[in-house]
Write a protein that holds these residues in place. Structure first.
Motif, PDB file in Angstrom:
ATOM      1  N   THR A  82     -46.875  27.563  -4.405  1.00  0.00           N
ATOM      2  CA  THR A  82     -46.929  26.691  -5.565  1.00  0.00           C
ATOM      3  C   THR A  82     -47.621  25.395  -5.196  1.00  0.00           C
ATOM      4  O   THR A  82     -47.490  24.911  -4.057  1.00  0.00           O
ATOM      5  N   LYS A  83     -48.354  24.834  -6.143  1.00  0.00           N
ATOM      6  CA  LYS A  83     -49.014  23.554  -5.926  1.00  0.00           C
ATOM      7  C   LYS A  83     -48.053  22.384  -6.098  1.00  0.00           C
ATOM      8  O   LYS A  83     -48.423  21.243  -5.832  1.00  0.00           O
ATOM      9  N   MET A  84     -46.840  22.653  -6.558  1.00  0.00           N
ATOM     10  CA  MET A  84     -45.890  21.573  -6.821  1.00  0.00           C
ATOM     11  C   MET A  84     -45.202  21.064  -5.555  1.00  0.00           C
ATOM     12  O   MET A  84     -44.423  20.120  -5.625  1.00  0.00           O
ATOM     13  N   MET A  85     -45.462  21.692  -4.412  1.00  0.00           N
ATOM     14  CA  MET A  85     -44.924  21.229  -3.138  1.00  0.00           C
ATOM     15  C   MET A  85     -46.090  20.885  -2.218  1.00  0.00           C
ATOM     16  O   MET A  85     -47.128  21.565  -2.251  1.00  0.00           O
ATOM     17  N   HIS A  86     -45.907  19.862  -1.426  1.00  0.00           N
ATOM     18  CA  HIS A  86     -47.025  19.380  -0.618  1.00  0.00           C
ATOM     19  C   HIS A  86     -47.503  20.408   0.390  1.00  0.00           C
ATOM     20  O   HIS A  86     -48.666  20.434   0.768  1.00  0.00           O
ATOM     21  N   ASP A  87     -46.588  21.299   0.847  1.00  0.00           N
ATOM     22  CA  ASP A  87     -46.974  22.349   1.786  1.00  0.00           C
ATOM     23  C   ASP A  87     -47.129  23.698   1.087  1.00  0.00           C
ATOM     24  O   ASP A  87     -47.178  24.732   1.740  1.00  0.00           O
ATOM     25  N   LYS A  88     -47.179  23.659  -0.262  1.00  0.00           N
ATOM     26  CA  LYS A  88     -47.331  24.851  -1.104  1.00  0.00           C
ATOM     27  C   LYS A  88     -46.170  25.823  -0.953  1.00  0.00           C
ATOM     28  O   LYS A  88     -46.280  27.013  -1.255  1.00  0.00           O
ATOM     29  N   GLY A  89     -45.032  25.342  -0.478  1.00  0.00           N
ATOM     30  CA  GLY A  89     -43.841  26.172  -0.368  1.00  0.00           C
ATOM     31  C   GLY A  89     -43.833  27.116   0.811  1.00  0.00           C
ATOM     32  O   GLY A  89     -43.046  28.064   0.835  1.00  0.00           O
ATOM     33  N   LEU A  90     -44.696  26.878   1.813  1.00  0.00           N
ATOM     34  CA  LEU A  90     -44.812  27.803   2.937  1.00  0.00           C
ATOM     35  C   LEU A  90     -43.936  27.414   4.124  1.00  0.00           C
ATOM     36  O   LEU A  90     -43.782  28.201   5.047  1.00  0.00           O
TER      37      LEU A  90
ATOM     38  N   ASP B 164     -42.468  15.552 -10.450  1.00  0.00           N
ATOM     39  CA  ASP B 164     -41.341  16.404 -10.822  1.00  0.00           C
ATOM     40  C   ASP B 164     -40.241  15.596 -11.501  1.00  0.00           C
ATOM     41  O   ASP B 164     -39.625  16.059 -12.468  1.00  0.00           O
ATOM     42  N   ARG B 165     -39.985  14.397 -11.021  1.00  0.00           N
ATOM     43  CA  ARG B 165     -38.949  13.543 -11.628  1.00  0.00           C
ATOM     44  C   ARG B 165     -39.312  13.181 -13.062  1.00  0.00           C
ATOM     45  O   ARG B 165     -38.491  13.302 -13.982  1.00  0.00           O
TER      46      ARG B 165
ATOM     47  N   LEU C  99     -40.772  18.541 -19.693  1.00  0.00           N
ATOM     48  CA  LEU C  99     -42.036  19.287 -19.649  1.00  0.00           C
ATOM     49  C   LEU C  99     -41.861  20.584 -18.866  1.00  0.00           C
ATOM     50  O   LEU C  99     -41.149  20.618 -17.859  1.00  0.00           O
ATOM     51  N   PRO C 100     -42.517  21.668 -19.298  1.00  0.00           N
ATOM     52  CA  PRO C 100     -42.352  22.956 -18.611  1.00  0.00           C
ATOM     53  C   PRO C 100     -43.064  22.997 -17.267  1.00  0.00           C
ATOM     54  O   PRO C 100     -43.778  22.070 -16.881  1.00  0.00           O
ATOM     55  N   GLU C 101     -42.886  24.121 -16.571  1.00  0.00           N
ATOM     56  CA  GLU C 101     -43.402  24.245 -15.211  1.00  0.00           C
ATOM     57  C   GLU C 101     -44.922  24.263 -15.157  1.00  0.00           C
ATOM     58  O   GLU C 101     -45.517  23.772 -14.191  1.00  0.00           O
ATOM     59  N   ASP C 102     -45.574  24.841 -16.181  1.00  0.00           N
ATOM     60  CA  ASP C 102     -47.034  24.908 -16.131  1.00  0.00           C
ATOM     61  C   ASP C 102     -47.658  23.512 -16.197  1.00  0.00           C
ATOM     62  O   ASP C 102     -48.713  23.274 -15.609  1.00  0.00           O
ATOM     63  N   VAL C 103     -46.987  22.573 -16.891  1.00  0.00           N
ATOM     64  CA  VAL C 103     -47.492  21.200 -16.929  1.00  0.00           C
ATOM     65  C   VAL C 103     -47.371  20.555 -15.549  1.00  0.00           C
ATOM     66  O   VAL C 103     -48.283  19.864 -15.088  1.00  0.00           O
ATOM     67  N   ARG C 104     -46.261  20.788 -14.875  1.00  0.00           N
ATOM     68  CA  ARG C 104     -46.065  20.221 -13.530  1.00  0.00           C
ATOM     69  C   ARG C 104     -47.092  20.787 -12.552  1.00  0.00           C
ATOM     70  O   ARG C 104     -47.619  20.071 -11.705  1.00  0.00           O
ATOM     71  N   GLU C 105     -47.361  22.090 -12.684  1.00  0.00           N
ATOM     72  CA  GLU C 105     -48.354  22.706 -11.795  1.00  0.00           C
ATOM     73  C   GLU C 105     -49.738  22.113 -12.041  1.00  0.00           C
ATOM     74  O   GLU C 105     -50.474  21.807 -11.095  1.00  0.00           O
ATOM     75  N   THR C 106     -50.100  21.951 -13.313  1.00  0.00           N
ATOM     76  CA  THR C 106     -51.414  21.371 -13.636  1.00  0.00           C
ATOM     77  C   THR C 106     -51.510  19.930 -13.148  1.00  0.00           C
ATOM     78  O   THR C 106     -52.549  19.511 -12.614  1.00  0.00           O
TER      79      THR C 106
ATOM     80  N   ALA D 281     -50.216  17.139 -19.494  1.00  0.00           N
ATOM     81  CA  ALA D 281     -49.514  17.426 -20.748  1.00  0.00           C
ATOM     82  C   ALA D 281     -50.500  17.554 -21.906  1.00  0.00           C
ATOM     83  O   ALA D 281     -50.339  18.406 -22.790  1.00  0.00           O
ATOM     84  N   ARG D 282     -51.530  16.718 -21.905  1.00  0.00           N
ATOM     85  CA  ARG D 282     -52.557  16.802 -22.953  1.00  0.00           C
ATOM     86  C   ARG D 282     -53.345  18.113 -22.820  1.00  0.00           C
ATOM     87  O   ARG D 282     -53.665  18.768 -23.822  1.00  0.00           O
ATOM     88  N   GLN D 283     -53.685  18.496 -21.600  1.00  0.00           N
ATOM     89  CA  GLN D 283     -54.495  19.692 -21.391  1.00  0.00           C
ATOM     90  C   GLN D 283     -53.754  20.975 -21.762  1.00  0.00           C
ATOM     91  O   GLN D 283     -54.362  21.920 -22.263  1.00  0.00           O
ATOM     92  N   THR D 284     -52.448  21.025 -21.517  1.00  0.00           N
ATOM     93  CA  THR D 284     -51.676  22.247 -21.759  1.00  0.00           C
ATOM     94  C   THR D 284     -51.110  22.331 -23.171  1.00  0.00           C
ATOM     95  O   THR D 284     -50.369  23.261 -23.488  1.00  0.00           O
ATOM     96  N   GLY D 285     -51.422  21.362 -24.020  1.00  0.00           N
ATOM     97  CA  GLY D 285     -50.974  21.431 -25.405  1.00  0.00           C
ATOM     98  C   GLY D 285     -49.535  21.043 -25.620  1.00  0.00           C
ATOM     99  O   GLY D 285     -48.950  21.389 -26.659  1.00  0.00           O
ATOM    100  N   THR D 286     -48.920  20.328 -24.686  1.00  0.00           N
ATOM    101  CA  THR D 286     -47.557  19.811 -24.863  1.00  0.00           C
ATOM    102  C   THR D 286     -47.579  18.305 -24.618  1.00  0.00           C
ATOM    103  O   THR D 286     -46.983  17.814 -23.645  1.00  0.00           O
TER     104      THR D 286
END
Length: 333
Positions: A92-100, A152-153, A160-167, A198-203
C-alpha cells in the motif's frame, strides 16, 4: 551379563516397533473410516467446484460449504502461477515502507495471551526501538512517515474512504520525489494532497472542512494547494455542487424526495450557467435547504449552515437564485 543387556535392549526395540505398527494401523483404520460413506460404505470424494464432500457410489452429500483453501486467482501455466503467487498482506502507498516491513505489537503478551515477564518486556522494548530505527533510516522515510500519518489522521476526521487516502499518498510521494517540499511544511503539503485527492476521486470536502482538521492556517493551505496543483500538473475538475448533496442530506436526515428536488434545482441552475463563479458548497447548501421546503419538510437555515459550514446569508442568496432559475426554466419531473 553383556548378552543379557543386549537381549533386553532388543526386546525393548521390538516392543517399540510393535507399538508404532499398531499406531500406524489404527491411524490407517481411522482414515479409512473417515473416507467411507455412512450409507452405502462407498468411497468418499471432495467436490471442490461445489464445495461439497460426496459419496462416489450413491451420491450422498456428506458435507457442504467446505472452505476453499486455494488462491483466489487462476493460473494456466507454470510461469503465470509463479508470477501470481504471493504471501502476506498487499502493498500500500499509505505506509512509508509500503507495508513490507515487520511491525512489533505494543502489547506485552506472548502468543497465548499471557503477560511477559519484566526481562522479556525490556527485551521487546529494545526490539521495538531498533525496529523503528531501521524502518526510518533516512530523512526521506521519516518525512514520509510523518506526512502519511497526518494524511490518515485528517482523512479519518473527514470520513474519507481508503481510495482517497491512497491517492493522497501518491500525490505526496510525487511532491517529495520532485523536491517540492523545501520551504513548505510537511503538514501543509499533506493537507493539500488530501484536498486534491478528494477532488479527484469525486468525494470533495470544502476548504473550511479541511482547514478545520488541519494543523496549518487556511491561507497557507490554499497557497500550498495551488502550488502543488501547478507544479505536479494535476488534472482537477471544478467541484460539482451535486457531489455535496448526498452528504448534506444524510446529515440533515431529509427524505429521498427532498434530496431529488435539490438535485433537480442544481441541474436546472447548471443548464442556465448559474453555477459559474459561485461556491459549489454554497449552492449545494441552498439546494438542500430549498428541496425540503418544496416538499413541505421542515429544515431551518441554521441547521443547513451548521452542516455545510457556510453562512446563512450565503444560503439565502443562493436560495433565491435557485428559485428564480427554477421559475424561468422548466424543472424536469
Amino acid at each position: 551379563m553383556t548378552s543379557t543387556r543386549i537381549q533386553s535392549y532388543d526386546e525393548q526395540t521390538d516392543v517399540t516397533e510393535r507399538e508404532r505398527t499398531d499406531d500406524d494401523e489404527r491411524t490407517t483404520d481411522e482414515r479409512e473410516d473417515e473416507q467411507v460413506c455412512p450409507e452405502c460404505g462407498g468411497r468418499v470424494t471432495a467436490d471442490d467446484e461445489h464445495g461439497e464432500t460426496v459419496c462416489a457410489e450413491c451420491g450422498l452429500v456428506i458435507d457442504e460449504d467446505n472452505v476453499d483453501r486455494g488462491p483466489e486467482w487462476r493460473a494456466f501455466d507454470a510461469s503465470e502461477k509463479d508470477q501470481k503467487s504471493r504471501v502476506g498482506a498487499p502493498t500500500t502507498k499509505m505506509m512509508h515502507d509500503k507495508g513490507l516491513s515487520t511491525n512489533i505489537g505494543w502489547q506485552d503478551k506472548d502468543a497465548y495471551g499471557k503477560s511477559l515477564g519484566s526481562r522479556q518486556r525490556q527485551k521487546m522494548q529494545r526490539l521495538r526501538k531498533w525496529n523503528e530505527r531501521f524502518r526510518t533510516r533516512d530523512s526521506k522515510e521519516r518525512n514520509l512517515k510523518q506526512a502519511l500519518g497526518e494524511i490518515d489522521r485528517m482523512a479519518s476526521a473527514l470520513g474519507l474512504p481508503e481510495d482517497v487516502r491512497e491517492t493522497a499518498s501518491v500525490i505526496y510521494r510525487r511532491a517529495l520525489d520532485e523536491d517540492l517540499l523545501p520551504g513548505r511544511s510537511i503538514e501543509g503539503v499533506a493537507t493539500a494532497a488530501l484536498y486534491a485527492a478528494a477532488r479527484q476521486t469525486g468525494t470533495p470536502r470544502s476548504i473550511d472542512e479541511v482547514a478545520n482538521v488541519s494543523r496549518i492556517d487556511e491561507m497557507e493551505f490554499k497557497r500550498t494547494y495551488r502550488y502543488i496543483v501547478r507544479e505536479l500538473n494535476l488534472q482537477i475538475q471544478p467541484a460539482d455542487p451535486e457531489q455535496y448533496v448526498a452528504r448534506f442530506a444524510s446529515e440533515l436526515g431529509i427524505s429521498d424526495e427532498s434530496e431529488r428536488r435539490a438535485r433537480e434545482l442544481l441541474r436546472n441552475a447548471k443548464r442556465q450557467g448559474l453555477h459559474s463563479g459561485k461556491s459549489p458548497v454554497g449552492l449545494a447548501a441552498a439546494a438542500v435547504y430549498a428541496g425540503p421546503l418544496l416538499t413541505n419538510e421542515k429544515v431551518t437555515q441554521a441547521e443547513v449552515s451548521d452542516v455545510a459550514q457556510v453562512s446563512e446569508v450565503t444560503i439565502r442568496n443562493r436560495y433565491h437564485e435557485l428559485l428564480e432559475a427554477s421559475e424561468s426554466g422548466a424543472v424536469p419531473a
